[in-house]
Design a protein around this motif. Structure first.
Motif, PDB file in Angstrom:
ATOM      1  N   ASN A 170       0.876  -1.162   0.000  1.00 17.77           N
ATOM      2  CA  ASN A 170       0.000   0.000   0.000  1.00 17.77           C
ATOM      3  C   ASN A 170       0.911   1.209   0.000  1.00 17.77           C
ATOM      4  O   ASN A 170       1.550   1.504   0.979  1.00 17.77           O
ATOM      5  N   LEU A 171       1.008   1.862  -1.125  1.00 12.57           N
ATOM      6  CA  LEU A 171       1.975   2.945  -1.247  1.00 12.57           C
ATOM      7  C   LEU A 171       1.360   4.267  -0.851  1.00 12.57           C
ATOM      8  O   LEU A 171       0.211   4.528  -1.088  1.00 12.57           O
ATOM      9  N   ARG A 172       2.166   5.079  -0.270  1.00 14.70           N
ATOM     10  CA  ARG A 172       1.695   6.414   0.065  1.00 14.70           C
ATOM     11  C   ARG A 172       2.785   7.419  -0.221  1.00 14.70           C
ATOM     12  O   ARG A 172       3.954   7.136  -0.048  1.00 14.70           O
ATOM     13  N   LEU A 173       2.382   8.590  -0.648  1.00 15.21           N
ATOM     14  CA  LEU A 173       3.343   9.649  -0.926  1.00 15.21           C
ATOM     15  C   LEU A 173       3.525  10.475   0.336  1.00 15.21           C
ATOM     16  O   LEU A 173       2.564  10.887   0.944  1.00 15.21           O
ATOM     17  N   LEU A 174       4.777  10.646   0.697  1.00 11.03           N
ATOM     18  CA  LEU A 174       5.049  11.378   1.921  1.00 11.03           C
ATOM     19  C   LEU A 174       5.975  12.538   1.628  1.00 11.03           C
ATOM     20  O   LEU A 174       6.426  12.709   0.511  1.00 11.03           O
ATOM     21  N   PHE A 175       6.314  13.296   2.662  1.00 11.06           N
ATOM     22  CA  PHE A 175       7.293  14.384   2.594  1.00 11.06           C
ATOM     23  C   PHE A 175       6.828  15.514   1.709  1.00 11.06           C
ATOM     24  O   PHE A 175       7.021  15.481   0.509  1.00 11.06           O
ATOM     25  N   LYS A 176       6.225  16.482   2.197  1.00 12.55           N
ATOM     26  CA  LYS A 176       5.987  17.666   1.396  1.00 12.55           C
ATOM     27  C   LYS A 176       7.241  18.524   1.428  1.00 12.55           C
ATOM     28  O   LYS A 176       7.715  19.020   0.433  1.00 12.55           O
ATOM     29  N   GLN A 177       7.758  18.671   2.600  1.00  8.65           N
ATOM     30  CA  GLN A 177       8.958  19.478   2.752  1.00  8.65           C
ATOM     31  C   GLN A 177       9.695  18.940   3.968  1.00  8.65           C
ATOM     32  O   GLN A 177       9.084  18.662   4.980  1.00  8.65           O
ATOM     33  N   GLN A 192      12.955  19.092  -3.561  1.00  2.24           N
ATOM     34  CA  GLN A 192      12.268  18.428  -4.677  1.00  2.24           C
ATOM     35  C   GLN A 192      12.372  16.909  -4.618  1.00  2.24           C
ATOM     36  O   GLN A 192      12.688  16.261  -5.607  1.00  2.24           O
ATOM     37  N   ARG A 193      12.145  16.385  -3.448  1.00  2.00           N
ATOM     38  CA  ARG A 193      12.136  14.935  -3.307  1.00  2.00           C
ATOM     39  C   ARG A 193      10.870  14.514  -2.566  1.00  2.00           C
ATOM     40  O   ARG A 193      10.313  15.280  -1.782  1.00  2.00           O
ATOM     41  N   ARG A 194      10.419  13.330  -2.816  1.00  5.45           N
ATOM     42  CA  ARG A 194       9.298  12.749  -2.085  1.00  5.45           C
ATOM     43  C   ARG A 194       9.700  11.355  -1.624  1.00  5.45           C
ATOM     44  O   ARG A 194      10.563  10.719  -2.239  1.00  5.45           O
ATOM     45  N   GLY A 195       9.066  10.894  -0.560  1.00  2.36           N
ATOM     46  CA  GLY A 195       9.354   9.552  -0.055  1.00  2.36           C
ATOM     47  C   GLY A 195       8.194   8.616  -0.361  1.00  2.36           C
ATOM     48  O   GLY A 195       7.040   8.950  -0.111  1.00  2.36           O
ATOM     49  N   VAL A 196       8.509   7.479  -0.922  1.00  2.42           N
ATOM     50  CA  VAL A 196       7.490   6.459  -1.175  1.00  2.42           C
ATOM     51  C   VAL A 196       7.728   5.329  -0.173  1.00  2.42           C
ATOM     52  O   VAL A 196       8.859   4.862  -0.025  1.00  2.42           O
ATOM     53  N   THR A 255      19.295   9.820  -7.547  1.00  2.00           N
ATOM     54  CA  THR A 255      18.013  10.496  -7.304  1.00  2.00           C
ATOM     55  C   THR A 255      17.654  10.569  -5.828  1.00  2.00           C
ATOM     56  O   THR A 255      16.706  11.262  -5.457  1.00  2.00           O
ATOM     57  N   GLY A 256      18.373   9.843  -4.977  1.00  3.87           N
ATOM     58  CA  GLY A 256      18.061   9.827  -3.542  1.00  3.87           C
ATOM     59  C   GLY A 256      18.238   8.427  -2.986  1.00  3.87           C
ATOM     60  O   GLY A 256      18.395   7.465  -3.740  1.00  3.87           O
ATOM     61  N   PRO A 257      18.208   8.284  -1.658  1.00  2.84           N
ATOM     62  CA  PRO A 257      18.440   6.967  -1.058  1.00  2.84           C
ATOM     63  C   PRO A 257      17.198   6.083  -1.054  1.00  2.84           C
ATOM     64  O   PRO A 257      16.083   6.563  -0.893  1.00  2.84           O
ATOM     65  N   VAL A 314      11.596   2.518   2.243  1.00  2.00           N
ATOM     66  CA  VAL A 314      11.478   3.982   2.244  1.00  2.00           C
ATOM     67  C   VAL A 314      12.350   4.460   1.089  1.00  2.00           C
ATOM     68  O   VAL A 314      13.567   4.321   1.126  1.00  2.00           O
ATOM     69  N   TRP A 315      11.711   4.995   0.075  1.00  2.00           N
ATOM     70  CA  TRP A 315      12.414   5.341  -1.165  1.00  2.00           C
ATOM     71  C   TRP A 315      12.247   6.832  -1.415  1.00  2.00           C
ATOM     72  O   TRP A 315      11.163   7.298  -1.751  1.00  2.00           O
ATOM     73  N   SER A 316      13.334   7.569  -1.228  1.00  2.00           N
ATOM     74  CA  SER A 316      13.315   9.016  -1.484  1.00  2.00           C
ATOM     75  C   SER A 316      13.791   9.256  -2.907  1.00  2.00           C
ATOM     76  O   SER A 316      14.864   8.787  -3.289  1.00  2.00           O
ATOM     77  N   THR A 317      13.009   9.995  -3.646  1.00  2.00           N
ATOM     78  CA  THR A 317      13.368  10.184  -5.056  1.00  2.00           C
ATOM     79  C   THR A 317      12.749  11.473  -5.590  1.00  2.00           C
ATOM     80  O   THR A 317      12.073  12.199  -4.854  1.00  2.00           O
TER      81      THR A 317
END
Ligand code: FAD
Length: 331
Positions: free
Chosen positions: A12-19, A239-243, A265-267, A281-284
């Motif tokens: 169940n994926l969710r988009l996280l991290f606005k800032q 300009q990154r979001r965490g999945v 692109t991120g860790p 936890v995929w930041s990209t």
């Protein structure tokens, strides 16, 4: 890493991290603290010695710790949470997507406030090694105790930590001086240090006003309390979001290693939950995060395996690598 990852029906994926904010401090208006007990309006139901704004992990842990501190036994402590009461944690349910890697200091804190056994009896994954490496070079670092004797971290679902903390507050034999109010959003704060009044005032959305001697802001990354205290923070929109996701390993194994690979692109991190499940936890980049969320489970799993295993030519500069990654995922 030998294990391959295949989709779990629970994903169940969710988009996280606005800032992301570099500083998530607890703000303490220590200047409004007074030892003048004689003048406290003790009889007023709306006056507290200490008000904690925000009942997330930080505020709730602090409320338990203060409530159990014998020195503060005679203090009225209020935990104000804007959201409805916590829905609780069900150990029979699927793993949640929001998990934390906590270090030994945090484990000791939970032990000291009596919340650790509650978590340990349910589901805590002990991590014996962390391995972090770079996709564009040979750089690699491992964290582990000698002979893997001690944990380097524990992975715990955020909801389980909150559940353990609220259980401590519910068992008010030790925390009877702590009151929790849900659906109590702070809309404004007037600090005694600014007004010259004896107490700081906390204005709630429902129109009520509370007073206190010590106000603690634990109301998250965009803390209203912090803003009203004029505490500067440095924040950067990069300009990154965490999945986040929960994935099933192809083969069961001890699964005691936390993996993290730094892509251009991120860790991307894979945190063990059990012998068969890990948390991602995929930041990209924002477009790539959106793309990942649109993938089927099979394609997401393929992309995740590539993110961990695929070689990236070392002669590529980071900038070039960025293009390489984008091209690979988007065509
Ligand atoms: C994907 C992801 C992975 C992470 N992994 C880790 C990890 O592995 N290890 C780790 O240590 N940390 C990790 N973190 C960070 C960690 O989750 C946060 O630092 C931590 O949850 C912050 O807790 P908090 O209580 O300060 O804030 P929050 O959890 O944001 O809680 C703030 C609370 O205050 C309430 N609130 C807000 N405004 C008001 C108001 N005006 N009035 C009343 N109440 C209010 C909110 O409803 C909320 O309940 C991760 C974060 C993310 C997003």
């Amino acid at each position: 890493m030998s294990a391959l990852i295949k989709p779990s029906g629970t994903r169940n994926l969710r988009l996280l991290f606005k800032q992301l904010h570099a500083v998530r401090a607890i703000c303490v208006s220590s200047k409004c603290y007074t030892d003048d007990h004689a003048q406290k309006p003790k009889s007023s139901a709306e006056h507290y010695d200490i008000i904690i704004g925000g009942g997330g992990l930080v505020g709730t842990a602090l409320a338990v710790a203060l409530g159990k501190n014998k020195v503060l036994n005679d203090k009225r402590i209020l935990l104000l949470e804007g959201a409805p009461p916590f829905r609780g944690f069900n150990v029979e349910a699927q793993y949640g997507n929001r998990v934390s890697a906590i270090n030994n200091n945090s484990v000791e804190l939970f032990q000291s406030i009596g919340a650790w056994d509650y978590m340990e009896e349910r589901r805590v994954k002990h991590v014996k090694q962390m391995q972090v490496w770079d996709a564009c070079s040979d750089a690699l670092i491992k964290f582990q105790d000698e002979h893997f004797a001690a944990d380097v971290a524990c992975i715990i679902e955020n909801d389980l930590m909150l559940d353990a903390l609220y259980a401590q507050l519910a068992d008010n034999t030790n925390t009877q001086n702590v009151e929790v109010r849900n659906n109590s959003r702070i809309e404004g704060v007037q600090l005694s240090v600014d007004t010259g009044d004896k107490y700081s005032q906390v204005h709630l959305k429902d129109g009520k006003t509370l007073t206190c001697e010590l106000l603690i802001g634990a109301d998250g990354a965009n803390s209203l309390v912090r803003k009203q205290m004029n505490i500067d923070v440095f924040s950067l929109e990069y300009q990154r979001r965490g999945v986040v996701a929960t994935v099933q390993l192809e083969d069961p194994c001890d699964n005691t290693v936390a993996w993290q690979r730094f892509l251009p692109t991120g860790p991307v991190a894979l945190l063990p939950l059990s012998d068969t499940l890990s948390s991602v936890v995929w930041s990209t980049t924002i477009p790539h995060a959106k793309h990942l969320l649109e993938l089927s489970e099979a394609d997401f799993t393929k992309a995740l395996n590539e993110a961990f295993f695929q070689g990236i030519p070392q002669e590529w500069s980071c900038c070039q690598c960025n293009e390489y990654i984008k091209f690979d995922y988007w065509t």
